[in-house]
Write an enzyme that holds these catalytic residues in place. Structure first.
Site, PDB file in Angstrom:
ATOM      1  N   THR A  53      -6.812   2.341   2.557  1.00  0.00           N
ATOM      2  CA  THR A  53      -7.399   1.632   3.493  1.00  0.00           C
ATOM      3  C   THR A  53      -7.201   0.038   3.390  1.00  0.00           C
ATOM      4  O   THR A  53      -7.094  -0.273   2.226  1.00  0.00           O
ATOM      5  CB  THR A  53      -9.080   1.767   3.524  1.00  0.00           C
ATOM      6  OG1 THR A  53      -9.683   1.297   4.522  1.00  0.00           O
ATOM      7  CG2 THR A  53      -9.640   1.251   2.046  1.00  0.00           C
ATOM      8  N   HIS A  54      -7.309  -0.572   4.292  1.00  0.00           N
ATOM      9  CA  HIS A  54      -7.394  -2.110   4.639  1.00  0.00           C
ATOM     10  C   HIS A  54      -8.873  -2.509   4.975  1.00  0.00           C
ATOM     11  O   HIS A  54      -9.179  -3.693   5.163  1.00  0.00           O
ATOM     12  CB  HIS A  54      -6.357  -2.647   5.631  1.00  0.00           C
ATOM     13  CG  HIS A  54      -5.122  -2.103   5.417  1.00  0.00           C
ATOM     14  ND1 HIS A  54      -4.535  -2.409   4.099  1.00  0.00           N
ATOM     15  CD2 HIS A  54      -4.028  -1.931   6.224  1.00  0.00           C
ATOM     16  CE1 HIS A  54      -3.239  -1.992   4.116  1.00  0.00           C
ATOM     17  NE2 HIS A  54      -3.031  -1.669   5.506  1.00  0.00           N
ATOM     18  N   SER A  88      11.996   3.130  -6.168  1.00  0.00           N
ATOM     19  CA  SER A  88      12.538   1.752  -5.992  1.00  0.00           C
ATOM     20  C   SER A  88      12.464   1.901  -4.433  1.00  0.00           C
ATOM     21  O   SER A  88      12.491   2.671  -3.700  1.00  0.00           O
ATOM     22  CB  SER A  88      14.001   1.891  -6.611  1.00  0.00           C
ATOM     23  OG  SER A  88      14.689   2.903  -5.732  1.00  0.00           O
ATOM     24  N   THR A 133       0.696  -1.198  -0.094  1.00  0.00           N
ATOM     25  CA  THR A 133      -0.026   0.103  -0.056  1.00  0.00           C
ATOM     26  C   THR A 133       0.894   1.345  -0.167  1.00  0.00           C
ATOM     27  O   THR A 133       0.722   2.206  -0.677  1.00  0.00           O
ATOM     28  CB  THR A 133      -0.762   0.211   1.253  1.00  0.00           C
ATOM     29  OG1 THR A 133      -1.473  -1.228   1.247  1.00  0.00           O
ATOM     30  CG2 THR A 133      -1.992   0.957   1.083  1.00  0.00           C
ATOM     31  N   ARG A 154      10.526  -2.853   5.118  1.00  0.00           N
ATOM     32  CA  ARG A 154      11.651  -3.682   5.334  1.00  0.00           C
ATOM     33  C   ARG A 154      12.363  -4.260   4.190  1.00  0.00           C
ATOM     34  O   ARG A 154      13.430  -3.452   3.964  1.00  0.00           O
ATOM     35  CB  ARG A 154      10.940  -4.963   5.867  1.00  0.00           C
ATOM     36  CG  ARG A 154      11.801  -6.032   6.544  1.00  0.00           C
ATOM     37  CD  ARG A 154      11.025  -7.179   7.220  1.00  0.00           C
ATOM     38  NE  ARG A 154      10.457  -8.128   6.098  1.00  0.00           N
ATOM     39  CZ  ARG A 154      10.840  -9.223   5.428  1.00  0.00           C
ATOM     40  NH1 ARG A 154      12.488  -9.409   5.987  1.00  0.00           N
ATOM     41  NH2 ARG A 154      10.611 -10.003   4.635  1.00  0.00           N
ATOM     42  N   LYS A 155      11.860  -4.865   3.387  1.00  0.00           N
ATOM     43  CA  LYS A 155      12.824  -5.462   2.065  1.00  0.00           C
ATOM     44  C   LYS A 155      12.040  -5.165   0.792  1.00  0.00           C
ATOM     45  O   LYS A 155      12.921  -4.671   0.003  1.00  0.00           O
ATOM     46  CB  LYS A 155      13.234  -7.104   2.439  1.00  0.00           C
ATOM     47  CG  LYS A 155      14.239  -7.514   3.366  1.00  0.00           C
ATOM     48  CD  LYS A 155      14.503  -8.795   3.062  1.00  0.00           C
ATOM     49  CE  LYS A 155      15.367  -9.321   4.163  1.00  0.00           C
ATOM     50  NZ  LYS A 155      15.877 -10.704   3.678  1.00  0.00           N
ATOM     51  N   GLY A 156      10.756  -5.315   0.917  1.00  0.00           N
ATOM     52  CA  GLY A 156      10.088  -5.017  -0.380  1.00  0.00           C
ATOM     53  C   GLY A 156      10.420  -6.210  -1.669  1.00  0.00           C
ATOM     54  O   GLY A 156      10.303  -5.921  -2.595  1.00  0.00           O
ATOM     55  N   SER A 187       6.074 -10.579   5.525  1.00  0.00           N
ATOM     56  CA  SER A 187       6.019  -9.387   5.820  1.00  0.00           C
ATOM     57  C   SER A 187       5.267  -8.763   7.237  1.00  0.00           C
ATOM     58  O   SER A 187       5.438  -8.112   7.731  1.00  0.00           O
ATOM     59  CB  SER A 187       5.521  -8.470   4.419  1.00  0.00           C
ATOM     60  OG  SER A 187       5.822  -7.024   4.560  1.00  0.00           O
TER      61      SER A 187
END
Length: 303
Positions: free
Chosen positions: A118-119, A243, A72, A265-267, A149
């Protein structure tokens, strides 16, 4: 728990793993909202959710809808650049435009065009978003990377969730009926039903893995959906700015965004392979086959 009108107003529950580690959630209708530390300083969910349902929408509102940890932040930042016509990062975090975490007054104070996020399920979104046929973007990410994640997000140092369980315990909880945030399969199949039942709602479905593999192409498709004209050079600059490494650094280095650093974090795509054991993967595949048998979503790179 009810309001004075007698209508349901939700309740607080504890999502508990097999060792007793808990995450507190607020259940309201078809949704469960994480009761993060400090959340109630922002708004009272019993009061906020009915107010949100009646919030006035604007014709040019855009809403990013996604399960937790599906990308998101990434998609929201891209959309803010497209709508503002600049590759500068948004000055604030996406949480400032999050429907379930900001008061209606604060959401109303945002300048147009609003890129909301939103979630929540469709049934808890402002009714006018549907009536005015505002544009929705629904983000899909493969569930194995999603659960990895989510675990790192909720157990990270500084995370408001402060989950103390192991990854194995978290997977089991993820597959159970009472989980941290929306029960994932119910959320995904629910949104499929919502979109099919409301076929006149504008929607653009974007896959996390496609955006990672070919960001230029996917951003161009988003621009076309939003009727935004942009040059190839502009999109190239967006690809560079968005990126994962540049986005994480560009957003979390801002003083007002440092509290949200644990969100990034890492993506990566396929990081689940370094987390899942063979046994965990087999159980998870059985779970997906059973729960998502009739889904038309293409969950990429899960094998």
């Amino acid at each position: 728990m009810t309001q004075e009108t007698g209508k349901p107003c939700g309740e607080f529950l504890e999502a508990r793993d097999k060792s007793g580690n808990t995450i507190t959630v607020f259940q309201y209708g078809e949704d469960t909202i994480p009761a993060m530390k400090g959340l109630l300083d922002i708004m009272n969910p019993q009061q906020h959710m009915p107010q949100l349902r009646e919030m006035e929408a604007r014709d040019d509102d855009i809403v990013v809808c996604a399960p937790v940890k599906a990308g998101t932040h990434w998609v929201w930042e891209i959309l803010t650049m497209l709508t503002r016509g600049t590759t500068e990062y948004a000055t604030g975090p996406k949480e400032d435009t999050m429907l379930e975490f900001r008061s209606v007054d604060k959401l109303n104070a945002l300048t147009s065009p609003r890129v909301l996020n939103t979630h929540l399920r469709l049934s808890n979104l402002p009714k006018q978003l549907i009536e005015k046929k505002c544009k929705l973007i629904f983000v899909v990410r493969n569930p194995k990377d999603t659960v990895v994640s989510m675990y790192n997000h909720m157990s990270a140092k500084g995370s408001a969730f402060a989950y103390k369980g192991s990854f194995d315990e978290f997977i089991s909880m993820f597959m159970s009926e009472v989980v941290p945030h929306n029960q994932w399969t119910r959320y995904m199949t629910g949104w499929e039903h919502d979109l099919a039942f409301n076929s006149d709602i504008p929607r653009h479905i974007i896959y996390y893995e496609d955006l990672k593999q070919n960001p230029f192409h996917e951003i161009k498709k988003l621009a076309s959906y939003l009727n935004v004209t942009c040059t190839d050079a502009f999109v190239d600059d967006m690809v560079e700015k968005c990126s994962f490494v540049n986005l994480k650094e560009g957003k979390t280095n801002r003083p007002d965004n440092k509290r949200w650093q644990f969100m990034y974090r890492k993506g990566e795509v396929g990081d689940w392979k370094t987390w899942f054991t063979v046994a965990q993967n087999e159980v998870f595949d059985e779970y997906l086959t059973k729960e998502m048998e009739h889904s038309k979503f293409n969950f990429k790179y899960t094998i």
